[in-house]
Motif scaffolding. Structure first.
Motif, PDB file in Angstrom:
ATOM      1  N   THR A 220     -66.851  -6.322 106.582  1.00  0.00           N
ATOM      2  CA  THR A 220     -67.303  -6.534 107.958  1.00  0.00           C
ATOM      3  C   THR A 220     -66.207  -7.037 108.881  1.00  0.00           C
ATOM      4  O   THR A 220     -66.335  -6.941 110.105  1.00  0.00           O
ATOM      5  N   GLY A 221     -65.134  -7.592 108.314  1.00  0.00           N
ATOM      6  CA  GLY A 221     -64.069  -8.141 109.140  1.00  0.00           C
ATOM      7  C   GLY A 221     -64.390  -9.494 109.725  1.00  0.00           C
ATOM      8  O   GLY A 221     -63.679  -9.973 110.620  1.00  0.00           O
ATOM      9  N   SER A 222     -65.461 -10.136 109.260  1.00  0.00           N
ATOM     10  CA  SER A 222     -65.835 -11.458 109.761  1.00  0.00           C
ATOM     11  C   SER A 222     -66.348 -12.320 108.618  1.00  0.00           C
ATOM     12  O   SER A 222     -66.659 -11.816 107.526  1.00  0.00           O
ATOM     13  N   ILE A 223     -66.439 -13.623 108.866  1.00  0.00           N
ATOM     14  CA  ILE A 223     -66.907 -14.548 107.834  1.00  0.00           C
ATOM     15  C   ILE A 223     -68.401 -14.350 107.627  1.00  0.00           C
ATOM     16  O   ILE A 223     -69.186 -14.412 108.581  1.00  0.00           O
ATOM     17  N   PRO A 224     -68.850 -14.097 106.404  1.00  0.00           N
ATOM     18  CA  PRO A 224     -70.275 -13.883 106.156  1.00  0.00           C
ATOM     19  C   PRO A 224     -71.057 -15.189 106.213  1.00  0.00           C
ATOM     20  O   PRO A 224     -70.475 -16.276 106.329  1.00  0.00           O
ATOM     21  N   CYS A 225     -72.374 -15.083 106.122  1.00  0.00           N
ATOM     22  CA  CYS A 225     -73.256 -16.245 106.136  1.00  0.00           C
ATOM     23  C   CYS A 225     -73.783 -16.487 104.722  1.00  0.00           C
ATOM     24  O   CYS A 225     -74.024 -15.544 103.964  1.00  0.00           O
ATOM     25  N   GLU A 226     -73.999 -17.743 104.401  1.00  0.00           N
ATOM     26  CA  GLU A 226     -74.522 -18.105 103.097  1.00  0.00           C
ATOM     27  C   GLU A 226     -76.046 -18.096 103.127  1.00  0.00           C
ATOM     28  O   GLU A 226     -76.666 -18.617 104.064  1.00  0.00           O
ATOM     29  N   VAL A 227     -76.663 -17.488 102.109  1.00  0.00           N
ATOM     30  CA  VAL A 227     -78.096 -17.642 101.922  1.00  0.00           C
ATOM     31  C   VAL A 227     -78.310 -19.069 101.433  1.00  0.00           C
ATOM     32  O   VAL A 227     -77.776 -19.458 100.395  1.00  0.00           O
ATOM     33  N   SER A 273     -68.486 -22.436 100.129  1.00  0.00           N
ATOM     34  CA  SER A 273     -69.785 -22.487 100.799  1.00  0.00           C
ATOM     35  C   SER A 273     -69.568 -22.309 102.286  1.00  0.00           C
ATOM     36  O   SER A 273     -68.440 -22.356 102.786  1.00  0.00           O
ATOM     37  N   GLU A 274     -70.660 -22.125 103.013  1.00  0.00           N
ATOM     38  CA  GLU A 274     -70.567 -21.964 104.472  1.00  0.00           C
ATOM     39  C   GLU A 274     -70.092 -23.253 105.134  1.00  0.00           C
ATOM     40  O   GLU A 274     -69.465 -23.227 106.192  1.00  0.00           O
ATOM     41  N   LYS A 275     -70.395 -24.396 104.508  1.00  0.00           N
ATOM     42  CA  LYS A 275     -69.952 -25.674 105.046  1.00  0.00           C
ATOM     43  C   LYS A 275     -68.514 -25.999 104.652  1.00  0.00           C
ATOM     44  O   LYS A 275     -67.901 -26.881 105.246  1.00  0.00           O
ATOM     45  N   ASP A 276     -68.013 -25.342 103.652  1.00  0.00           N
ATOM     46  CA  ASP A 276     -66.661 -25.589 103.151  1.00  0.00           C
ATOM     47  C   ASP A 276     -65.977 -24.244 102.955  1.00  0.00           C
ATOM     48  O   ASP A 276     -66.034 -23.648 101.895  1.00  0.00           O
ATOM     49  N   ARG A 278     -63.124 -23.252 102.403  1.00  0.00           N
ATOM     50  CA  ARG A 278     -61.931 -23.101 101.586  1.00  0.00           C
ATOM     51  C   ARG A 278     -62.209 -22.043 100.525  1.00  0.00           C
ATOM     52  O   ARG A 278     -63.318 -21.961  99.990  1.00  0.00           O
ATOM     53  N   THR A 279     -61.194 -21.254 100.235  1.00  0.00           N
ATOM     54  CA  THR A 279     -61.367 -20.255  99.192  1.00  0.00           C
ATOM     55  C   THR A 279     -61.307 -20.921  97.823  1.00  0.00           C
ATOM     56  O   THR A 279     -60.820 -22.037  97.670  1.00  0.00           O
ATOM     57  N   MET A 280     -61.780 -20.192  96.823  1.00  0.00           N
ATOM     58  CA  MET A 280     -61.703 -20.702  95.463  1.00  0.00           C
ATOM     59  C   MET A 280     -60.245 -20.917  95.046  1.00  0.00           C
ATOM     60  O   MET A 280     -59.933 -21.847  94.300  1.00  0.00           O
ATOM     61  N   HIS A 281     -59.348 -20.069  95.535  1.00  0.00           N
ATOM     62  CA  HIS A 281     -57.925 -20.245  95.210  1.00  0.00           C
ATOM     63  C   HIS A 281     -57.411 -21.565  95.762  1.00  0.00           C
ATOM     64  O   HIS A 281     -56.677 -22.296  95.079  1.00  0.00           O
ATOM     65  N   GLU A 282     -57.804 -21.902  97.007  1.00  0.00           N
ATOM     66  CA  GLU A 282     -57.379 -23.175  97.585  1.00  0.00           C
ATOM     67  C   GLU A 282     -57.898 -24.351  96.768  1.00  0.00           C
ATOM     68  O   GLU A 282     -57.175 -25.320  96.508  1.00  0.00           O
ATOM     69  N   LEU A 283     -59.167 -24.284  96.377  1.00  0.00           N
ATOM     70  CA  LEU A 283     -59.747 -25.361  95.584  1.00  0.00           C
ATOM     71  C   LEU A 283     -59.022 -25.490  94.246  1.00  0.00           C
ATOM     72  O   LEU A 283     -58.723 -26.603  93.784  1.00  0.00           O
ATOM     73  N   ARG A 284     -58.745 -24.352  93.612  1.00  0.00           N
ATOM     74  CA  ARG A 284     -58.079 -24.377  92.308  1.00  0.00           C
ATOM     75  C   ARG A 284     -56.636 -24.886  92.436  1.00  0.00           C
ATOM     76  O   ARG A 284     -56.145 -25.605  91.562  1.00  0.00           O
ATOM     77  N   LEU A 285     -55.964 -24.498  93.516  1.00  0.00           N
ATOM     78  CA  LEU A 285     -54.606 -24.996  93.735  1.00  0.00           C
ATOM     79  C   LEU A 285     -54.621 -26.506  93.952  1.00  0.00           C
ATOM     80  O   LEU A 285     -53.768 -27.239  93.432  1.00  0.00           O
ATOM     81  N   ASN A 286     -55.614 -27.004  94.720  1.00  0.00           N
ATOM     82  CA  ASN A 286     -55.711 -28.443  94.954  1.00  0.00           C
ATOM     83  C   ASN A 286     -56.030 -29.203  93.660  1.00  0.00           C
ATOM     84  O   ASN A 286     -55.576 -30.331  93.474  1.00  0.00           O
ATOM     85  N   LEU A 287     -56.806 -28.579  92.785  1.00  0.00           N
ATOM     86  CA  LEU A 287     -57.058 -29.200  91.487  1.00  0.00           C
ATOM     87  C   LEU A 287     -55.761 -29.326  90.694  1.00  0.00           C
ATOM     88  O   LEU A 287     -55.529 -30.321  90.003  1.00  0.00           O
ATOM     89  N   GLY A 288     -54.893 -28.319  90.799  1.00  0.00           N
ATOM     90  CA  GLY A 288     -53.592 -28.402  90.148  1.00  0.00           C
ATOM     91  C   GLY A 288     -52.728 -29.498  90.741  1.00  0.00           C
ATOM     92  O   GLY A 288     -52.002 -30.202  90.012  1.00  0.00           O
ATOM     93  N   ARG A 289     -52.787 -29.656  92.050  1.00  0.00           N
ATOM     94  CA  ARG A 289     -52.053 -30.754  92.691  1.00  0.00           C
ATOM     95  C   ARG A 289     -52.553 -32.106  92.169  1.00  0.00           C
ATOM     96  O   ARG A 289     -51.759 -33.019  91.905  1.00  0.00           O
ATOM     97  N   GLN A 290     -53.880 -32.232  92.037  1.00  0.00           N
ATOM     98  CA  GLN A 290     -54.436 -33.476  91.532  1.00  0.00           C
ATOM     99  C   GLN A 290     -53.986 -33.734  90.098  1.00  0.00           C
ATOM    100  O   GLN A 290     -53.687 -34.878  89.726  1.00  0.00           O
ATOM    101  N   LEU A 291     -53.923 -32.683  89.289  1.00  0.00           N
ATOM    102  CA  LEU A 291     -53.375 -32.837  87.940  1.00  0.00           C
ATOM    103  C   LEU A 291     -51.952 -33.384  87.993  1.00  0.00           C
ATOM    104  O   LEU A 291     -51.574 -34.270  87.211  1.00  0.00           O
ATOM    105  N   GLY A 292     -51.154 -32.850  88.920  1.00  0.00           N
ATOM    106  CA  GLY A 292     -49.773 -33.319  89.062  1.00  0.00           C
ATOM    107  C   GLY A 292     -49.696 -34.781  89.449  1.00  0.00           C
ATOM    108  O   GLY A 292     -48.869 -35.544  88.925  1.00  0.00           O
ATOM    109  N   LYS A 293     -50.570 -35.201  90.373  1.00  0.00           N
ATOM    110  CA  LYS A 293     -50.577 -36.609  90.794  1.00  0.00           C
ATOM    111  C   LYS A 293     -50.934 -37.520  89.631  1.00  0.00           C
ATOM    112  O   LYS A 293     -50.307 -38.566  89.419  1.00  0.00           O
ATOM    113  N   GLU A 294     -51.951 -37.133  88.872  1.00  0.00           N
ATOM    114  CA  GLU A 294     -52.376 -37.958  87.751  1.00  0.00           C
ATOM    115  C   GLU A 294     -51.325 -37.954  86.635  1.00  0.00           C
ATOM    116  O   GLU A 294     -51.150 -38.961  85.940  1.00  0.00           O
TER     117      GLU A 294
END
Length: 434
Positions: A220-227, A273-276, A278-294
């Protein structure tokens, strides 16, 4: 864990949207390689139809096959629903493939669902006692039968039937359905276990539904809506007004989105989610950053490189590398044509884990290697990869996991019913390490 989809032509009731649906199913094979199928509205005076087979969408809808399918289901088909299946609670055969149906007097509900009904056997027994017969052991057929039963009892009010079943049925169900009135119904359980999205291509007059937001955004070229959890959406292409109606049948219920969607299942370019957004890749990358911090805060040895277990550990390895300033190197190689190990039957997994992944020795020989993965479920692949790294000459191997220990069974769409098969079940972190 499966994938559902739907396509509706809002402007042209003579259009056949089945080709559009098949393209979506081909892009959603990460959610299930065991079977695929679709449902379409019948021609004038005919009941709604379904088609399903065992096998991946790539095989079933290959160029050599798709022409025959489109010829068979030609004509006016302005609504179609589809499904790709990863078998969890029932056998991997054509009978349990989706969609499933409820039919009476030439009228038919056709239903495709993602999730699991944990008390499916009990629900099936209840329906059998009141006279319904089953063609499968699949929970989607249970849902279809309950919808039909409610519809028969309430004077053929489809909206009320869906809302009644949605409020009373316990389990995970993100579903699409074609009803006797030849409308599309979209429903998500009140807890919101599994994702479900919809979008509109205004220029083409097409309404889309899919388990993966990334597919709809690309179309569609646009952000979809969450059911939303506890939401019912009804789409009617045969009316000039109010073609899309929404109902909330369950409010203020606690939401329990499946974390394995974030860690593993969902496409990396899909949204959380529609409220968040962020892509799954962003979330997974941030989880890797958190692993690095810990890792740094814990005073652990500094690795000389970090590599992912492909492909679920890729983003977290990138995040760890950014946080710790160590080289990111893809030292573990996966045969891209061999499929997803987690989805294999138990008898096949160990052998495929051994043959599916290999190590590039030149990258790891004499090195301290950090390895990232999304989770450890049964442990077979993790153990095999660690052995291969040491066999390739790695001096030390550090295993970094983004998910917490997977200790308990899931009955809502993941094939882990036996806790004894979970390596973290009733084990401490130290025991799990050993």
């Amino acid at each position: 864990m499966c994938g559902v989809a739907a396509v509706v032509s809002l402007n042209n009731p003579e259009l056949n949207v089945l080709p559009d649906l098949l393209r979506i199913l081909l892009q959603m094979q990460n959610r299930g390689p065991d079977a695929a199928g679709f449902g379409i509205i019948g021609l004038v005076g005919k009941p709604n139809l379904q088609w399903k087979k065992s096998g991946s969408a790539k095989e079933l809808f290959a160029p050599s096959e798709v022409g025959h399918i489109l010829d068979k289901f030609s004509g006016s088909r302005p609504i179609t629903i589809g499904h790709v299946r990863y078998a969890t609670a029932s056998e991997r055969d054509a009978d349990n493939a989706q969609p499933h149906h409820f039919g009476v007097g030439g009228q038919r509900f056709v239903v495709a669902a993602n999730g699991d009904i944990p008390f499916c056997d009990s629900e099936q027994t209840k329906l059998t006692r009141i006279g319904y017969q089953f063609e499968s052991n699949c929970d989607a057929e249970v849902i279809a039968k309950w919808l039909g039963h409610a519809w028969l009892n309430n004077g053929h009010n489809e909206e009320e039937a869906f809302q009644e079943v949605g409020k009373t049925l316990s389990g995970a169900f993100s579903l699409v359905a074609i009803t006797p009135s030849k409308r599309l119904f979209i429903m998500r359980d009140p807890i919101g276990f599994r994702p479900l999205w919809y979008g509109l291509d205004k220029s083409a007059g097409l309404f889309y539904v899919a388990s993966e937001s990334a597919i709809l955004q690309k179309i569609t070229g646009s952000i979809p809506c969450e059911v939303l959890p506890g939401e019912l959406i009804v789409v009617n292409p045969f009316t000039a007004t109010e073609q899309i109606k929404k109902y909330r049948f369950a409010n203020n219920r606690p939401q329990r989105f499946c974390l394995m969607e974030i860690y593993y299942f969902s496409r990396p370019d899909s949204f959380h989610s529609e409220k968040d957004l962020r892509t799954m890749h962003e979330l997974r990358l941030n989880l890797g950053r958190q692993l690095g911090k810990e890792w740094k805060a814990g005073g652990y040895p500094e690795p000389e490189l970090v590599c992912p277990v492909p492909n679920s550990g890729t983003a977290s390895a990138q995040g760890f590398a950014l946080e710790c300033g160590v080289p990111y190197i893809e030292a573990i190689f996966k045969d891209r044509y061999a499929g997803r190990i987690f989805l294999d039957p138990a008898a096949e997994r160990a052998n495929r884990a051994f043959t599916n992944l290999s190590v590039i020795a030149g990258y790891v020989k004499g090195k301290k290697v950090a390895v990232t993965d999304d989770s450890i479920v049964r442990g077979e692949q993790s153990i095999d990869v660690a052995r291969k790294l040491y066999a390739a000459g790695a001096e030390e191997v550090y295993w970094l996991i983004t998910a917490p220990p997977y200790c308990y069974p899931c009955f809502f769409g993941i094939n882990t019913p036996d806790p004894e098969l979970l390596i973290a079940h009733q084990r401490s972190i130290e025991e799990l390490q050993r």
